[in-house]
Design a protein around this motif. Structure first.
Motif, short mmCIF file in Angstrom:
data_model
loop_
_atom_site.label_atom_id
_atom_site.label_comp_id
_atom_site.label_asym_id
_atom_site.label_seq_id
_atom_site.Cartn_x
_atom_site.Cartn_y
_atom_site.Cartn_z
N UNK A 75 0.82 -1.21 0.00
CA UNK A 75 0.00 0.00 0.00
C UNK A 75 0.86 1.27 0.00
N UNK A 76 1.97 1.25 0.73
CA UNK A 76 2.85 2.42 0.76
C UNK A 76 3.38 2.73 -0.62
N UNK A 77 3.81 1.71 -1.32
CA UNK A 77 4.39 1.90 -2.64
C UNK A 77 3.36 2.32 -3.69
N UNK B 147 -4.67 1.39 7.81
CA UNK B 147 -5.36 0.30 8.48
C UNK B 147 -4.39 -0.83 8.83
N UNK B 148 -3.50 -1.15 7.93
CA UNK B 148 -2.53 -2.23 8.17
C UNK B 148 -1.47 -1.83 9.20
N UNK B 149 -1.06 -0.56 9.19
CA UNK B 149 -0.12 -0.08 10.21
C UNK B 149 -0.77 -0.14 11.58
N UNK B 150 -2.02 0.26 11.65
CA UNK B 150 -2.76 0.19 12.92
C UNK B 150 -2.84 -1.25 13.40
N UNK B 151 -3.14 -2.16 12.48
CA UNK B 151 -3.24 -3.58 12.85
C UNK B 151 -1.89 -4.12 13.32
N UNK B 152 -0.83 -3.82 12.58
CA UNK B 152 0.50 -4.30 12.95
C UNK B 152 0.90 -3.77 14.32
N UNK C 275 5.41 4.48 8.36
CA UNK C 275 4.06 4.88 7.96
C UNK C 275 4.01 6.32 7.46
N UNK C 276 5.04 7.09 7.74
CA UNK C 276 5.07 8.49 7.32
C UNK C 276 5.52 8.65 5.87
N UNK C 277 6.03 7.59 5.27
CA UNK C 277 6.55 7.70 3.91
C UNK C 277 5.87 6.75 2.94
N UNK C 278 6.53 6.59 1.79
CA UNK C 278 5.99 5.74 0.72
C UNK C 278 6.92 4.58 0.39
N UNK C 279 7.87 4.31 1.25
CA UNK C 279 8.83 3.23 1.03
C UNK C 279 8.32 1.96 1.70
#
Length: 132
Positions: free
Chosen positions: A50-52, A61-66, A104-108
């Motif tokens: 999703x980031x990429x 949503x996935x960052x929150x879950x992780x 989560x702050x970036x796109x990498x």
């Protein structure tokens, strides 16, 4: 009828929830930890994807879950019985939370994939220990 319409909004998510409920229903403590590792790896891999692709809602949503899974894993540590292993895992979980939040702050996607690889290895070690 409202219940059915909620289920139809995202059939894949509904399936995942039912599948997860089924897998946790009769699981013991070690099996639940293994399941958390699997769910964590999946969340991190999807966050990378999703980031990429700049899919911000999915990434969030996935960052929150992780992050929630990492907190749950840490909360489940038994420092009396686990000793140094528990203390080491607490540091690993805290470091991973920091890495995930910063990523989560970036796109990498790489930091998410790196964390996923780490937890795949820990999960494999956990499976091996459980089998012994």
């Amino acid at each position: 009828m409202a219940y059915a319409s909620v289920l139809l909004r995202d059939p894949a998510q509904t399936y995942r929830q039912i599948d997860l409920a089924g897998r946790t229903a009769n699981a013991d403590g070690p099996a639940l930890v293994q399941l958390l590792y699997e769910e964590l790896v999946q969340a991190l891999r999807v966050a990378a994807w999703a980031a990429e692709r700049k899919k911000f809602a999915v990434k969030s949503e996935r960052v929150t879950r992780a992050t929630a899974i990492l907190f749950a894993l840490e909360a489940g540590l038994d420092f009396d019985k686990g000793g140094d292993v528990s203390r080491t895992l607490a540091k690993v979980y805290a470091g991973a939370r920091k890495q995930v939040i910063e990523a989560s702050l970036g796109h990498d996607g790489a930091p998410f994939r790196d964390a996923a690889t780490t937890f795949e290895e820990i999960g494999a070690a956990w499976r091996t220990a459980r089998a012994a």
